[in-house]
Every structure is written in structure tokens, then in C-alpha cells.
Scaffold this motif. Structure first.
Motif, PDB file in Angstrom:
ATOM      1  N   LEU A 561      12.029  -8.149   0.842  1.00 46.56           N
ATOM      2  CA  LEU A 561      12.321  -7.325   2.015  1.00 46.56           C
ATOM      3  C   LEU A 561      11.745  -5.919   1.928  1.00 46.56           C
ATOM      4  CD1 LEU A 561      15.978  -8.290   3.109  1.00 46.56           C
ATOM      5  CD2 LEU A 561      13.858  -8.621   4.375  1.00 46.56           C
ATOM      6  N   THR A 562      10.749  -5.721   1.075  1.00 42.63           N
ATOM      7  CA  THR A 562      10.058  -4.429   1.084  1.00 42.63           C
ATOM      8  C   THR A 562       9.215  -4.330   2.354  1.00 42.63           C
ATOM      9  OG1 THR A 562       9.949  -4.406  -1.317  1.00 42.63           O
ATOM     10  CG2 THR A 562       8.440  -2.941  -0.148  1.00 42.63           C
ATOM     11  N   SER A 563       9.354  -3.225   3.074  1.00 43.36           N
ATOM     12  CA  SER A 563       8.616  -3.059   4.333  1.00 43.36           C
ATOM     13  C   SER A 563       7.483  -2.058   4.146  1.00 43.36           C
ATOM     14  CB  SER A 563       9.549  -2.587   5.447  1.00 43.36           C
ATOM     15  OG  SER A 563      10.056  -1.307   5.149  1.00 43.36           O
ATOM     16  N   SER A 564       6.550  -2.112   5.084  1.00 46.81           N
ATOM     17  CA  SER A 564       5.423  -1.185   5.070  1.00 46.81           C
ATOM     18  C   SER A 564       5.083  -0.844   6.518  1.00 46.81           C
ATOM     19  CB  SER A 564       4.221  -1.815   4.369  1.00 46.81           C
ATOM     20  OG  SER A 564       3.130  -0.906   4.335  1.00 46.81           O
ATOM     21  N   TYR A 565       4.224   0.147   6.699  1.00 42.00           N
ATOM     22  CA  TYR A 565       3.864   0.552   8.056  1.00 42.00           C
ATOM     23  C   TYR A 565       2.453   1.125   8.043  1.00 42.00           C
ATOM     24  CZ  TYR A 565       4.732   5.346   6.524  1.00 42.00           C
ATOM     25  OH  TYR A 565       4.683   6.540   5.850  1.00 42.00           O
ATOM     26  N   VAL A 566       1.803   1.047   9.188  1.00 44.12           N
ATOM     27  CA  VAL A 566       0.470   1.616   9.380  1.00 44.12           C
ATOM     28  C   VAL A 566       0.441   2.260  10.763  1.00 44.12           C
ATOM     29  CG1 VAL A 566      -0.718  -0.014   7.866  1.00 44.12           C
ATOM     30  CG2 VAL A 566      -0.433  -0.551  10.282  1.00 44.12           C
ATOM     31  N   TYR A 567      -0.544   3.112  10.991  1.00 44.36           N
ATOM     32  CA  TYR A 567      -0.782   3.721  12.303  1.00 44.36           C
ATOM     33  C   TYR A 567      -2.127   3.206  12.807  1.00 44.36           C
ATOM     34  CZ  TYR A 567       3.143   6.861  11.554  1.00 44.36           C
ATOM     35  OH  TYR A 567       4.407   7.372  11.346  1.00 44.36           O
ATOM     36  N   LEU A 568      -2.083   2.328  13.819  1.00 46.38           N
ATOM     37  CA  LEU A 568      -3.306   1.732  14.339  1.00 46.38           C
ATOM     38  C   LEU A 568      -3.876   2.602  15.456  1.00 46.38           C
ATOM     39  CD1 LEU A 568      -2.272  -2.027  14.578  1.00 46.38           C
ATOM     40  CD2 LEU A 568      -3.587  -0.899  12.781  1.00 46.38           C
ATOM     41  N   PRO A 569      -5.165   2.896  15.396  1.00 45.35           N
ATOM     42  CA  PRO A 569      -5.788   3.657  16.503  1.00 45.35           C
ATOM     43  C   PRO A 569      -6.010   2.758  17.716  1.00 45.35           C
ATOM     44  CG  PRO A 569      -7.400   3.127  14.812  1.00 45.35           C
ATOM     45  CD  PRO A 569      -6.092   2.636  14.285  1.00 45.35           C
ATOM     46  N   VAL A 570      -5.459   3.130  18.841  1.00 46.89           N
ATOM     47  CA  VAL A 570      -5.599   2.370  20.085  1.00 46.89           C
ATOM     48  C   VAL A 570      -6.264   3.282  21.123  1.00 46.89           C
ATOM     49  CG1 VAL A 570      -4.401   1.138  21.928  1.00 46.89           C
ATOM     50  CG2 VAL A 570      -3.576   0.966  19.568  1.00 46.89           C
ATOM     51  N   PRO A 571      -7.336   2.804  21.792  1.00 45.20           N
ATOM     52  CA  PRO A 571      -7.987   3.645  22.808  1.00 45.20           C
ATOM     53  C   PRO A 571      -7.004   4.091  23.880  1.00 45.20           C
ATOM     54  CG  PRO A 571      -9.327   1.716  22.295  1.00 45.20           C
ATOM     55  CD  PRO A 571      -8.029   1.526  21.606  1.00 45.20           C
ATOM     56  N   LEU A 573      -4.411   5.578  23.818  1.00 48.41           N
ATOM     57  CA  LEU A 573      -3.041   5.800  23.359  1.00 48.41           C
ATOM     58  C   LEU A 573      -2.962   6.590  22.064  1.00 48.41           C
ATOM     59  CD1 LEU A 573      -1.413   2.299  24.079  1.00 48.41           C
ATOM     60  CD2 LEU A 573      -1.302   4.380  25.467  1.00 48.41           C
ATOM     61  N   GLY A 574      -4.044   6.568  21.294  1.00 51.24           N
ATOM     62  CA  GLY A 574      -4.032   7.285  20.025  1.00 51.24           C
ATOM     63  C   GLY A 574      -3.459   6.436  18.897  1.00 51.24           C
ATOM     64  N   GLN A 575      -2.827   7.108  17.947  1.00 51.32           N
ATOM     65  CA  GLN A 575      -2.264   6.424  16.793  1.00 51.32           C
ATOM     66  C   GLN A 575      -0.929   5.777  17.158  1.00 51.32           C
ATOM     67  OE1 GLN A 575      -3.738   6.164  13.805  1.00 51.32           O
ATOM     68  NE2 GLN A 575      -5.524   7.371  14.410  1.00 51.32           N
ATOM     69  N   VAL A 576      -0.881   4.441  17.076  1.00 51.31           N
ATOM     70  CA  VAL A 576       0.330   3.684  17.395  1.00 51.31           C
ATOM     71  C   VAL A 576       0.971   3.213  16.097  1.00 51.31           C
ATOM     72  CG1 VAL A 576       1.263   1.653  18.546  1.00 51.31           C
ATOM     73  CG2 VAL A 576      -0.609   2.949  19.601  1.00 51.31           C
ATOM     74  N   PRO A 577       2.220   3.603  15.839  1.00 56.71           N
ATOM     75  CA  PRO A 577       2.873   3.156  14.592  1.00 56.71           C
ATOM     76  C   PRO A 577       3.219   1.680  14.663  1.00 56.71           C
ATOM     77  CG  PRO A 577       4.419   4.392  15.932  1.00 56.71           C
ATOM     78  CD  PRO A 577       3.086   4.489  16.628  1.00 56.71           C
ATOM     79  N   LEU A 578       2.994   0.994  13.551  1.00 55.27           N
ATOM     80  CA  LEU A 578       3.310  -0.428  13.458  1.00 55.27           C
ATOM     81  C   LEU A 578       3.975  -0.667  12.102  1.00 55.27           C
ATOM     82  CD1 LEU A 578       3.154  -3.258  14.688  1.00 55.27           C
ATOM     83  CD2 LEU A 578       0.931  -3.544  13.564  1.00 55.27           C
TER      84      LEU A 578
END
Length: 611
Positions: A561-571, A573-578
Motif C-alpha cells: 500500500l505504498t503510494s506515489s504521485y506524479v504531476y503530468l503536463p496537460v496542454p 491545463l498545466g501540471q495535473v497531479p496524479l
């Protein structure tokens, strides 16, 4: 521990060989009755030799493996540094136990192979086929090899097994111990010799003065024997357990709740009864409560007290309890806990509607009042439980303490990828706890489904005015228009939950309440025909998704259950957290909706069967 592991290894060899020897005797003689066996040595000398060596190992005779491990036990009883009385009792008890093992080992060999002659056997005794005797020969050979050469035979195996038993793995060091046939003249050796002599004297003394095969001539309490006494003890224990079970499992929910509250009070009061209250700590300075908070608190207290006096009118009591829940949600708002306030509010709405639907199939009023003695006891118990919870709340609110809150607030964004500390705690820091909670919730829904699967009310409720459809059409139109909006709000709350008040649990409750209202407006048959969704699959799917999210972390060499996250660049919208925790939250969402709707559908099926 080393002595215990060593004796388990030895026990496996001599006891298995004795079992096989008994099987050989039964196979070749046609009986295992000691009263019919005897004098088999001249007919089965090889089997008799093998059984004698194995019995000697079980009795702890020198040169056999059992002697070594029993001496290790004796050494431990002597070396124990504890209460003076126990330092005497334990070695004496161990010696008596060893003497008894010598006695029954001697009886087995003497009565079968030397005492008397065979009488009335179905077969003529003789040696078994060669391959039937080979396993016994190998085991007896191990008994002698370990007894004579312990370091070369069992030493490495004992070290590995004892190390695993002590440390659960290869790390750590074993305590000092020696495997040797001779340790000199010492107290453990004396205990072994005393046990051998006492066991032999016990058996042959009984053999001389008491015919062990004619127990019917003994006094009644002796003739009953250990087996019958043990069986009588077991019957008595089962009878006592049955009486206790009949008292505890009475079928009364009130009694179950009574036992639960009494045990909780006892567990909470026990530390104070044993250790006292201690010195009074420094209290935090009291803070004046705002008038609005006092007013809301007074409403909650009044609703709670009124529900006690209105308990016979179930619907009124239910509404009052709902008012208490709403007051609690307002208290969460005052304490700046919007997530808790939303959750409390939605849980109250969903539970009150479900309970009202369930009350539809119960009598309008409660049964007659219980006796005044039971009412007084229940009142005292309620006051004690409420006072205990109030005391705990007062202790927490008035005493300074170190909290984990600053740590969570400081790390939720950089380590959890979310600004909503509550949601990050639920799906990340304490994800395993949340997984357990949604598992319990899903099981509760399935249990309700199973319990109500065959339930049929004795009398269906009367239809007002003789109408076939009791569902008002205006409500149905309004709810059908409300459902898409509720679904949109649920999606919105789900997506924003990692950074703002919301999340899977709250979003699931919003959608579940909308579906519940749809059921209230149209009924279960309409829901099943139009919706065509088996919400049990939502429970299973939600648990699989939540558990799969935890298992997926193994593929990245991370704990469960270790989680992680990234910020995806979306045209545009900019950086979208995921965040990967969003998948876990999706499992929470599906389980909450599924469990709520399964319980609702189970209650709705009652109405269909009644009609």
C-alpha cells in the motif's frame, strides 16, 4: 528452547518407531490387547529388540537419544533462578514425570514381550516381512546414532532448527550448549538415575501387588482409570461451556450490547483500580465556549435525553437520534474538520433512511417495558458508560500532549502529494487501516443480504387507501432529475478529495443517498428492472481494486500500500497531479456504494415477498 527443539527431533524418531512396532504386532498377532499378548520375545525377537531400544530411548536410558534431551531438560530445571519454592517444585515435578515415562515404557516392553504367554490370538505371531521392518530399523538406528554421536549426527540440524525457533531467521547467536554423552557426575545425571529407578520400581511394584489387567477388581475410583476420568472431565467442561454459551448467546441484542458495554467499562476501569489515578497533571487553561456552540450543544443534549423517554415510539426515537448526529456534524464544523463533518452528515442521512425502511417491517411501538430492576441497572450502566467517555474527552481536551498532527500537516504535500491531510492519512499513511474498514463494510452488506435472503414478514403492511402504488409520482420525477446532479457532485468530490474536503468515502455516500432516494420514490422492483445492477459486484470490485493497489507496490520494491504521485503536463491545463492513491480511493468509493445498496436491496426484497 534448544532443549525443546532437540526433544522434538528425538521424539519424532523413537515415538514413530514405537508406533510402527505396535502396528507390526497388531498385523502379525491380530490384536493389540495387552491382556492377550505376552511372551512374544521368543516368537518375534527382532521386533522385540527394535521395540526395546525405541522404548529405552523414550524412557531416557543412557546411550539413546532421549537420554540426552531429557538431561538438557533436567539441567534447565536446576539452573532456573526464580521463586525458592518453584526452584524445588520444578525439578521434582520433572523427575516424577520422567519416572512415569519410564514406567509406561517398561510396561509396554514387559507385558508384550516377556510377561506370560499369548492367549486367544487370531493369528500365530511371527516376524513381519523384511520391508515392513526396515522403517523401524532405520529409526532405531537413528536413536542409537544420535545417542552415541550427537555432534556428528544431529548437531548441525539442531543448530539450524533452534536458531529458527529462537530468532525466526538466520540472524542472532544461539546460547551455549553441549551435546555429549557424558557431562560428569552432576545433579541432572542423578535426576535421570532416580527417574529410571523410580519408574522401574513403580511398574514392577504395581505388577507385584496389583494385576494391571484386572482393573475390575480395584476400588471404584481406581478402576475408573485415567481414560474414563479424562472423558468425565471433558463432559463436565463441555456442559459448563454449554451453560455459559446459553447465557451469552441468548438471542437478545439488548443483552449482547449489555455485555459489550460492561466489558468496555471493565477494561477502562481496570488500570485505575490496579494503579490508582496518580498525580494530577497540569491542566491547560480553560477556553470560554461561544454562545452558538452552547446552543447547538443544548439541542443535542435535549434530543438525546428525549430519545431515551421516547424509546417506545421507534420512529420518533430514530429522528431524535438523527438530530444528535447532525449536532455532532456541526461540532466538527466548529472544530475546523470539514471532512469529518461531511462524512458524519452523509452517514446520518444514509443510516436514518435505511433504519426507517427497516422499521417499516417492525411494530410501530416497542414491546412492554422491562422490570424496574433491569431498567435501573440499564440506567446506571448508561450513566457509567457516558461518564467514562466524558471523562476521556475531558482528559484529552484539558491536558497538554504531543500530537502527530504537525508531522502530517508538514508531510502530506511533499510525501503524499495532497493538501488534504485527512484524505492523505486515510488512503496513504493509514491505508491498511482503511482497507480493513472497507472490508468490514463490504462484509456487513453481504451479511445483511444473507440474513434477509429468506426472511418473510408475518403480516404485510396495509396499503393506505387501497392503492396499488404507494410511491408518489412527484417524488419520483424530482429524484430522477436529482440523480445526474448527485452523480456529478460525487465525481467532483472524488476528484478533489486529495487536495480539498472530499474523497472516495464521501463521494460514495453522496451517490448512495441519491440511489436510496430513487428507491424510496419507486420501490425495489422498479429499481431492479430499470437499473439492472448487482451491487455485490461493486463490493468485490472495490475490494479487489483497493487490495490490488497495495499489491502493485511490491513490483516497485516498496511495502504494501505504498503510494506515489506524479504531476503530468496537460496542454491548456498545466501540471495535473496524479496520485496512485486515487485508485485505492476508487476502491473505497465502489465498496461504500455497493455495501449501502446491497443492504437497501435486501430490505426492499422483503416488501416484494410480502406482496
Amino acid at each position: 528452547v534448544v532443549a525443546g527443539v532437540f526433544h522434538i527431533i528425538n521424539h519424532a524418531t523413537f515415538k514413530a518407531s514405537l508406533f510402527m512396532a505396535a502396528g507390526i504386532i497388531d498385523h502379525e498377532c491380530g490384536s493389540r490387547d495387552l491382556r492377550r499378548l505376552g511372551g512374544l520375545w521368543r516368537l518375534m525377537p527382532i521386533t522385540g529388540t527394535l521395540a526395546t531400544v525405541a522404548a529405552a530411548a523414550m524412557a531416557g536410558v543412557p546411550l539413546a537419544n532421549g537420554f540426552l534431551s531429557k538431561e538438557m531438560f533436567f539441567a534447565e530445571t536446576v539452573a532456573l533462578d526464580t521463586d525458592p519454592v518453584f526452584e524445588w517444585v520444578l525439578p521434582i515435578t520433572a523427575t516424577v514425570a520422567a519416572a512415569l515415562s519410564v514406567a509406561y515404557s517398561t510396561r509396554f516392553i514387559h507385558d508384550v514381550f516377556f510377561n506370560g504367554q499369548p492367549v486367544g490370538l487370531p493369528k500365530t505371531p511371527h516376524e513381519p516381512p523384511r520391508f515392513m521392518r526396515v522403517p523401524v530399523e532405520l529409526l532405531v538406528l537413528l536413536c542409537l546414532a544420535v545417542g552415541l554421536l550427537p555432534n556428528l549426527t544431529v548437531g548441525p540440524l539442531l543448530a539450524v532448527a533452534a536458531q529458527a525457533a529462537l530468532f525466526g531467521g538466520p540472524q542472532g547467536e544461539l546460547p551455549e550448549y553441549t551435546l555429549a554423552l557424558w557431562h560428569g557426575f552432576n545433579l541432572p545425571l542423578l535426576m535421570s538415575l532416580v527417574a529410571l529407578a523410580a519408574g522401574a520400581l513403580l511398574y514392577f511394584g504395581l505388577q507385584r501387588f496389583v494385576n494391571l489387567h484386572r482393573v475390575e477388581r480395584l476400588p471404584g475410583w481406581v478402576a475408573a482409570g485415567g481414560r474414563e476420568a479424562f472423558a468425565a472431565l471433558i463432559r463436565a467442561k463441555v456442559a459448563v461451556a454449554g451453560a455459559i454459551t446459553r447465557v451469552l448467546q441468548s438471542g437478545s441484542l439488548q443483552n449482547y450490547l449489555l455485555l459489550l458495554v460492561v466489558m468496555a467499562l471493565a477494561a477502562g476501569a481496570l488500570p485505575y483500580l490496579r494503579g490508582g489515578f496518580g498525580a494530577a497533571p497540569e491542566l491547560a487553561p480553560p477556553q470560554p465556549a461561544p454562545p452558538g456552540l452552547i446552543f447547538v450543544w443544548a439541542i443535542g443534549v435535549a434530543a438525546a435525553i428525549t430519545s431515551v423517554f421516547a424509546y417506545r415510539h421507534r420512529l420518533l426515537a430514530l429522528i431524535l437520534l438523527g438530530a444528535v448526529g447532525l449536532v455532532v456534524s456541526l461540532l466538527f464544523v466548529y472544530l475546523s474538520a470539514p471532512d469529518l463533518a461531511l462524512t458524519q452528515l452523509l452517514v446520518e442521512v444514509a443510516s436514518i433512511i435505511l433504519m426507517a425502511l427497516a422499521l417499516h417491517w417492525l411494530p410501530r411501538d416497542s414491546p412492554p417495558e422491562r422490570g424496574r430492576v433491569r431498567q435501573g441497572f440499564d440506567a446506571l450502566l448508561a450513566l457509567a458508560a457516558g461518564g467514562g467517555v466524558a471523562a476521556l474527552a475531558y482528559a484529552v481536551l484539558t491536558r497538554p500532549f504531543d500530537s502527530l498532527s504537525p508531522y502530517y500537516l508538514a508531510t502530506t504535500v511533499p510525501e503524499g502529494g495532497g493538501a488534504n491531510a485527512v484524505n492523505v492519512i486515510i488512503v496513504d499513511y493509514r491505508g491498511f487501516d482503511t482497507l480493513g474498514e472497507i472490508t468490514v463494510l463490504g462484509l456487513a452488506g453481504v451479511i445483511v443480504y444473507a440474513l434477509l435472503a429468506g426472511f418473510r414478514p408475518v403480516q404485510p403492511p396495509a396499503k393506505p387507501g387501497g392503492e396499488d402504488d404507494r410511491h408518489p409520482p412527484l417524488l419520483g420525477i424530482a429524484v430522477r432529475a436529482l440523480l445526474p446532479l448527485a452523480a456529478l457532485i460525487a465525481v467532483y468530490l472524488f476528484l478533489r478529495g486529495h487536495n480539498a474536503p472530499g474523497g472516495g468515502f464521501i463521494a460514495g455516500l453522496v451517490l448512495a443517498i441519491a440511489l436510496i432516494l430513487l428507491y424510496v420514490a419507486h420501490g425495489n422492483r422498479w429499481m431492479r428492472e430499470r437499473l439492472r445492477v448487482d451491487f455485490r459486484t461493486w463490493i468485490g470490485g472495490g475490494l479487489l481494486i483497493a487490495g490490488g493497489t497495495g499489491i502493485a507496490s511490491f513490483f516497485f520494491n516498496a511495502p504494501f500500500l505504498t503510494s506515489s504521485y506524479v504531476y503530468l503536463p496537460v496542454p491548456l491545463l498545466g501540471q495535473v497531479p496524479l496520485a496512485s492513491a486515487a485508485l485505492f480511493d476508487l476502491g473505497v468509493f465502489l465498496t461504500v456504494v455497493g455495501a449501502t445498496m446491497v443492504a437497501l436491496a435486501s430490505i426492499g426484497r422483503i416488501g416484494e415477498r410480502a406482496e
